[in-house]
Structure formats: structure tokens, C-alpha cells
Design a protein around this motif. Structure first.
Motif, PDB file in Angstrom:
ATOM      1  N   VAL A   7       3.074  66.536 -34.699  1.00 56.01           N
ATOM      2  CA  VAL A   7       4.032  67.588 -34.342  1.00 56.01           C
ATOM      3  C   VAL A   7       4.036  67.795 -32.824  1.00 56.01           C
ATOM      4  O   VAL A   7       5.105  67.915 -32.205  1.00 56.01           O
ATOM      5  N   VAL A   8       2.867  67.825 -32.204  1.00 56.05           N
ATOM      6  CA  VAL A   8       2.773  68.013 -30.761  1.00 56.05           C
ATOM      7  C   VAL A   8       3.448  66.849 -30.032  1.00 56.05           C
ATOM      8  O   VAL A   8       4.231  67.052 -29.094  1.00 56.05           O
ATOM      9  N   ALA A   9       3.177  65.621 -30.464  1.00 59.88           N
ATOM     10  CA  ALA A   9       3.773  64.443 -29.827  1.00 59.88           C
ATOM     11  C   ALA A   9       5.292  64.432 -30.011  1.00 59.88           C
ATOM     12  O   ALA A   9       6.037  64.090 -29.074  1.00 59.88           O
ATOM     13  N   LEU A  10       5.769  64.802 -31.182  1.00 62.21           N
ATOM     14  CA  LEU A  10       7.212  64.870 -31.410  1.00 62.21           C
ATOM     15  C   LEU A  10       7.854  65.894 -30.481  1.00 62.21           C
ATOM     16  O   LEU A  10       8.883  65.626 -29.845  1.00 62.21           O
ATOM     17  N   ARG A  11       7.244  67.076 -30.393  1.00 63.95           N
ATOM     18  CA  ARG A  11       7.804  68.130 -29.552  1.00 63.95           C
ATOM     19  C   ARG A  11       7.854  67.689 -28.091  1.00 63.95           C
ATOM     20  O   ARG A  11       8.835  67.937 -27.384  1.00 63.95           O
ATOM     21  N   ALA A  12       6.802  66.993 -27.633  1.00 65.28           N
ATOM     22  CA  ALA A  12       6.776  66.517 -26.250  1.00 65.28           C
ATOM     23  C   ALA A  12       7.846  65.455 -25.990  1.00 65.28           C
ATOM     24  O   ALA A  12       8.279  65.277 -24.855  1.00 65.28           O
ATOM     25  N   SER A  13       8.267  64.775 -27.045  1.00 59.36           N
ATOM     26  CA  SER A  13       9.314  63.761 -26.875  1.00 59.36           C
ATOM     27  C   SER A  13      10.709  64.327 -27.145  1.00 59.36           C
ATOM     28  O   SER A  13      11.683  63.576 -27.207  1.00 59.36           O
ATOM     29  N   GLY A  14      10.801  65.641 -27.328  1.00 58.46           N
ATOM     30  CA  GLY A  14      12.094  66.275 -27.492  1.00 58.46           C
ATOM     31  C   GLY A  14      12.577  66.369 -28.926  1.00 58.46           C
ATOM     32  O   GLY A  14      13.772  66.535 -29.174  1.00 58.46           O
ATOM     33  N   VAL A  15      11.676  66.274 -29.868  1.00 59.96           N
ATOM     34  CA  VAL A  15      12.036  66.343 -31.282  1.00 59.96           C
ATOM     35  C   VAL A  15      11.333  67.547 -31.913  1.00 59.96           C
ATOM     36  O   VAL A  15      10.138  67.746 -31.695  1.00 59.96           O
ATOM     37  N   THR A  16      12.067  68.336 -32.682  1.00 63.46           N
ATOM     38  CA  THR A  16      11.445  69.455 -33.392  1.00 63.46           C
ATOM     39  C   THR A  16      11.136  69.019 -34.818  1.00 63.46           C
ATOM     40  O   THR A  16      11.806  68.154 -35.376  1.00 63.46           O
ATOM     41  N   ALA A  17      10.097  69.606 -35.377  1.00 58.77           N
ATOM     42  CA  ALA A  17       9.662  69.220 -36.718  1.00 58.77           C
ATOM     43  C   ALA A  17       9.056  70.407 -37.435  1.00 58.77           C
ATOM     44  O   ALA A  17       8.606  71.368 -36.806  1.00 58.77           O
ATOM     45  N   GLU A  41      14.243  70.727 -26.017  1.00 55.18           N
ATOM     46  CA  GLU A  41      13.777  70.357 -24.680  1.00 55.18           C
ATOM     47  C   GLU A  41      12.282  70.661 -24.565  1.00 55.18           C
ATOM     48  O   GLU A  41      11.873  71.814 -24.699  1.00 55.18           O
ATOM     49  N   PRO A  42      11.457  69.634 -24.346  1.00 56.90           N
ATOM     50  CA  PRO A  42      10.019  69.914 -24.212  1.00 56.90           C
ATOM     51  C   PRO A  42       9.744  70.661 -22.914  1.00 56.90           C
ATOM     52  O   PRO A  42      10.407  70.442 -21.909  1.00 56.90           O
ATOM     53  N   ASP A  43       8.776  71.560 -22.967  1.00 56.76           N
ATOM     54  CA  ASP A  43       8.373  72.241 -21.742  1.00 56.76           C
ATOM     55  C   ASP A  43       7.070  71.611 -21.240  1.00 56.76           C
ATOM     56  O   ASP A  43       6.514  70.709 -21.864  1.00 56.76           O
ATOM     57  N   ALA A  44       6.599  72.098 -20.121  1.00 54.83           N
ATOM     58  CA  ALA A  44       5.396  71.519 -19.502  1.00 54.83           C
ATOM     59  C   ALA A  44       4.184  71.637 -20.417  1.00 54.83           C
ATOM     60  O   ALA A  44       3.335  70.733 -20.452  1.00 54.83           O
ATOM     61  N   THR A  45       4.108  72.717 -21.184  1.00 52.07           N
ATOM     62  CA  THR A  45       2.981  72.895 -22.106  1.00 52.07           C
ATOM     63  C   THR A  45       3.007  71.820 -23.180  1.00 52.07           C
ATOM     64  O   THR A  45       1.961  71.261 -23.533  1.00 52.07           O
ATOM     65  N   ASP A  46       4.187  71.513 -23.707  1.00 48.76           N
ATOM     66  CA  ASP A  46       4.316  70.463 -24.719  1.00 48.76           C
ATOM     67  C   ASP A  46       3.833  69.127 -24.172  1.00 48.76           C
ATOM     68  O   ASP A  46       3.086  68.399 -24.835  1.00 48.76           O
ATOM     69  N   ILE A  53      -3.969  64.642 -26.225  1.00 53.26           N
ATOM     70  CA  ILE A  53      -4.369  64.137 -27.541  1.00 53.26           C
ATOM     71  C   ILE A  53      -5.378  62.997 -27.422  1.00 53.26           C
ATOM     72  O   ILE A  53      -6.396  62.984 -28.114  1.00 53.26           O
ATOM     73  N   GLY A  54      -5.124  62.067 -26.536  1.00 56.47           N
ATOM     74  CA  GLY A  54      -6.019  60.917 -26.392  1.00 56.47           C
ATOM     75  C   GLY A  54      -7.397  61.274 -25.879  1.00 56.47           C
ATOM     76  O   GLY A  54      -8.365  60.553 -26.117  1.00 56.47           O
ATOM     77  N   ALA A  55      -7.514  62.391 -25.197  1.00 59.74           N
ATOM     78  CA  ALA A  55      -8.806  62.814 -24.642  1.00 59.74           C
ATOM     79  C   ALA A  55      -9.554  63.771 -25.556  1.00 59.74           C
ATOM     80  O   ALA A  55     -10.705  64.096 -25.293  1.00 59.74           O
ATOM     81  N   ARG A  56      -8.921  64.188 -26.639  1.00 58.31           N
ATOM     82  CA  ARG A  56      -9.548  65.164 -27.539  1.00 58.31           C
ATOM     83  C   ARG A  56     -10.786  64.563 -28.191  1.00 58.31           C
ATOM     84  O   ARG A  56     -10.808  63.401 -28.570  1.00 58.31           O
ATOM     85  N   HIS A  57     -11.812  65.350 -28.273  1.00 61.61           N
ATOM     86  CA  HIS A  57     -13.026  64.923 -28.975  1.00 61.61           C
ATOM     87  C   HIS A  57     -13.763  66.152 -29.481  1.00 61.61           C
ATOM     88  O   HIS A  57     -13.532  67.266 -29.012  1.00 61.61           O
ATOM     89  N   THR A  58     -14.607  65.922 -30.427  1.00 58.44           N
ATOM     90  CA  THR A  58     -15.423  67.003 -30.973  1.00 58.44           C
ATOM     91  C   THR A  58     -16.789  66.953 -30.312  1.00 58.44           C
ATOM     92  O   THR A  58     -17.390  65.895 -30.197  1.00 58.44           O
ATOM     93  N   ASP A  59     -17.257  68.089 -29.889  1.00 56.99           N
ATOM     94  CA  ASP A  59     -18.595  68.190 -29.328  1.00 56.99           C
ATOM     95  C   ASP A  59     -19.523  68.612 -30.450  1.00 56.99           C
ATOM     96  O   ASP A  59     -19.374  69.701 -31.007  1.00 56.99           O
ATOM     97  N   ARG A  60     -20.456  67.761 -30.803  1.00 58.42           N
ATOM     98  CA  ARG A  60     -21.353  68.045 -31.916  1.00 58.42           C
ATOM     99  C   ARG A  60     -22.696  68.604 -31.467  1.00 58.42           C
ATOM    100  O   ARG A  60     -23.630  68.695 -32.241  1.00 58.42           O
ATOM    101  N   ALA A  61     -22.776  68.986 -30.209  1.00 57.75           N
ATOM    102  CA  ALA A  61     -24.011  69.577 -29.693  1.00 57.75           C
ATOM    103  C   ALA A  61     -24.116  71.026 -30.190  1.00 57.75           C
ATOM    104  O   ALA A  61     -23.131  71.620 -30.611  1.00 57.75           O
ATOM    105  N   PRO A  62     -25.307  71.592 -30.145  1.00 57.57           N
ATOM    106  CA  PRO A  62     -25.460  72.999 -30.545  1.00 57.57           C
ATOM    107  C   PRO A  62     -24.591  73.906 -29.684  1.00 57.57           C
ATOM    108  O   PRO A  62     -24.304  73.596 -28.532  1.00 57.57           O
ATOM    109  N   PHE A  63     -24.167  75.016 -30.264  1.00 59.04           N
ATOM    110  CA  PHE A  63     -23.378  75.989 -29.524  1.00 59.04           C
ATOM    111  C   PHE A  63     -24.246  76.669 -28.483  1.00 59.04           C
ATOM    112  O   PHE A  63     -25.421  76.907 -28.701  1.00 59.04           O
ATOM    113  N   LEU A  64     -23.648  76.975 -27.370  1.00 62.46           N
ATOM    114  CA  LEU A  64     -24.360  77.703 -26.332  1.00 62.46           C
ATOM    115  C   LEU A  64     -24.431  79.182 -26.715  1.00 62.46           C
ATOM    116  O   LEU A  64     -23.523  79.698 -27.377  1.00 62.46           O
ATOM    117  N   PRO A  65     -25.457  79.876 -26.291  1.00 58.97           N
ATOM    118  CA  PRO A  65     -25.594  81.291 -26.678  1.00 58.97           C
ATOM    119  C   PRO A  65     -24.697  82.244 -25.889  1.00 58.97           C
ATOM    120  O   PRO A  65     -24.620  83.413 -26.215  1.00 58.97           O
TER     121      PRO A  65
END
Length: 174
Positions: A7-17, A41-46, A53-65
Motif C-alpha cells: 500500500v505504501v509503495a502504491l501510494r508513493a507511485s501515485g496509486v490509491t488502494a 498525487e504522492p506527497d513527500a511523506t509517501d 521499506i528496503g531499510a526496514r528491519h526488526t531490532d531483536r535486542a532487549p528494550f532499553l529502560p
């Protein structure tokens, strides 16, 4: 996440879903349908969200206090709401315990499912340049500060949680 990324990629390419979650009760494996509904029309946030998306990752380290920065939860809720996603802060001890118990039950069920364990192993990557999967380097090497099982990407061969803190330390959102 894959549906949300689409959905995010579609919106960034000017398509609503629109997304229909679990659209067919007779087919529980059909998790979602993404339907193109028009152009926009995609905006800068889109564009920034799609690029991230390509840089997204999960941090599996313990949560900081430390507490979260002021306003972060509100900003996350607003951003998620743009995409029809809700974010529920877990801040009360009974909520934390309920979530931890549910996650623990799910993990225990999955650890007894050979197909799930095979899929988990198939997603592990030792090559740091692999374009997908879970890098072995991302697996926690230390004990997590929880009394409850968390997703074990090592399929039972990785580090297991050790009782270290009370349940109200599982996740604290301030």
C-alpha cells in the motif's frame, strides 16, 4: 508487513488502494486483498515511507529502560492511522502480561509445527548482503529481559529467555 508495504509503495507511485483483511472466511490462508481504487498525487511523506521499506528491519535486542521520546507514540499513531493501521500502546501491567502470555502461547504452538520451523530456517541468512531474510547477526546473543518466550528464529537452537525480571518489565511504553 508485506501488505502494508504494498500500500505504501502504491501510494508513493501515485496509486490509491484499499485493503480487505481476511476477506474470505472460508479461506483463512487468504490474509488480505489489496484493491487499486484510483490515482492520487504522492506527497513527500509517501515517497520517504516507500524509500524506507528496503531499510526496514526488526531490532531483536532487549528494550532499553528509558522512556520513549515525548510525542513519539502520538506521531506513530497518526502515521499508522493514515494507512488504516492502529497502534495500541501497551502501558499497563495487566496489558503487558496479557500480550506476553499471548505471544508465549503463540510461540509455543509454532515451536511444535515442523512446517513453521522449516520456514524459519529457510529465512535465516548467514550472508550479510542477502537481499531478504533474517540475518543471523540480528539474532539476540544475550538473554532477553523477559520471563516469556519470544520468537526464536534459531528454531530452538538459539538462546532461550531466562527468567530475569517480572512480567511488567516485558515492555514499558511511557
Amino acid at each position: 508487513m508485506a501488505v502494508q508495504f504494498a500500500v505504501v509503495a502504491l501510494r508513493a507511485s501515485g496509486v490509491t488502494a484499499e485493503v480487505d483483511v481476511l476477506p474470505d472466511p472460508a479461506d483463512p490462508e487468504h490474509l488480505a486483498t489489496v484493491r487499486v481504487t484510483g490515482r492520487g498525487e504522492p506527497d513527500a511523506t509517501d515517497v520517504r515511507a516507500a524509500a524506507a521499506i528496503g531499510a526496514r528491519h526488526t531490532d531483536r535486542a532487549p528494550f532499553l529502560p528509558e522512556p520513549l521520546p515525548a510525542g513519539l507514540v502520538d506521531r506513530l499513531q497518526a502515521e499508522a492511522g493514515r494507512d488504516g493501521v492502529w497502534l495500541k500502546p501497551i502501558s499497563r501491567t495487566e496489558e503487558e502480561a496479557a500480550v506476553a502470555v499471548l505471544l508465549d502461547q503463540g510461540e509455543q504452538l509454532e515451536q511444535h509445527d515442523p512446517a513453521y520451523l522449516a520456514e524459519l530456517q529457510a529465512w535465516l541468512r548467514t550472508d550479510p548482503d542477502a537481499p531478504d531474510g533474517v540475518p543471523v547477526a540480528a539474532l539476540p546473543t544475550e538473554s532477553r529481559a523477559t520471563n516469556f518466550a519470544v520468537r526464536d528464529f534459531a528454531g530452538g537452537s538459539g538462546p532461550r529467555p531466562t527468567p530475569a525480571t517480572p512480567a511488567d518489565e516485558v515492555l514499558r511504553v511511557s
